[in-house]
Design a protein around this motif. Sequence first.
Motif, PDB file in Angstrom:
ATOM      1  N   HIS A 165      62.140  42.157  77.356  1.00 11.68           N
ATOM      2  CA  HIS A 165      61.334  41.072  76.783  1.00 11.68           C
ATOM      3  C   HIS A 165      60.630  41.529  75.513  1.00 11.68           C
ATOM      4  O   HIS A 165      60.547  40.770  74.543  1.00 11.68           O
ATOM      5  N   SER A 201      61.335  39.860  71.993  1.00  9.46           N
ATOM      6  CA  SER A 201      60.184  39.210  71.347  1.00  9.46           C
ATOM      7  C   SER A 201      59.952  39.772  69.951  1.00  9.46           C
ATOM      8  O   SER A 201      59.592  39.033  69.026  1.00  9.46           O
ATOM      9  N   ARG A 254      62.256  38.107  67.760  1.00 10.19           N
ATOM     10  CA  ARG A 254      61.776  36.740  67.526  1.00 10.19           C
ATOM     11  C   ARG A 254      60.780  36.714  66.376  1.00 10.19           C
ATOM     12  O   ARG A 254      60.895  35.906  65.454  1.00 10.19           O
ATOM     13  N   LEU A 292      64.005  32.599  74.882  1.00  8.37           N
ATOM     14  CA  LEU A 292      64.237  33.389  73.673  1.00  8.37           C
ATOM     15  C   LEU A 292      65.626  33.094  73.097  1.00  8.37           C
ATOM     16  O   LEU A 292      65.806  33.047  71.876  1.00  8.37           O
ATOM     17  N   VAL A 343      57.516  29.880  72.933  1.00  9.82           N
ATOM     18  CA  VAL A 343      58.779  30.349  72.368  1.00  9.82           C
ATOM     19  C   VAL A 343      59.619  29.160  71.898  1.00  9.82           C
ATOM     20  O   VAL A 343      60.176  29.166  70.797  1.00  9.82           O
TER      21      VAL A 343
END
Length: 175
Positions: free
Chosen positions: A3, A7, A10, A40, A73
Amino acid sequence: MTHLYLSALRFDFRCPTLQQLVERLAEPARRPLDCYTRALYAFALLGQSRPEGLTVMEEVLAQAEEHPKTLHVLLHGLWLGQDLDQGAERLLALSSRPALATGSDPIVLFRVAGALRRLGRYDEGLGAIDRAIDCLPSGDISVHADLVRERSLICAARDLHQHRSPARTSSGVPS
């Protein structure tokens, strides 16, 4: 750990890389993806304005309920995907879900302001971005610059729109 890495991709807006990594994780020999990882993946697709991202987003929303991080998200993906069909309207609808519609989250208000700008609703956008700025903790310079930039974009878009529209008299007739 996965994650965190996804992230980071992202927030670096590395959508194609994020998409490829999640697709590798989702291979049939592996376990099913959790809701956040699927969010995601939706972000990666939405951020590239790929319409299949909307389908993935709807699937995630059916399971995510009101999980704020997952909703953020998706909101981020809609915000980034400038060419999505009804992207701004979808962003506004998502932002009205109870977990996001607190009226005190500067990031939600920031994204709402951008959607309102895209829709040409400049005064509402200015109101949202001003509330976002007001909700920031004192000294939070990392986000403040983004909010001020969005405020400038709204003002510029409004000014451009007003200059393109013919001047009108009080009766509504072009002068």
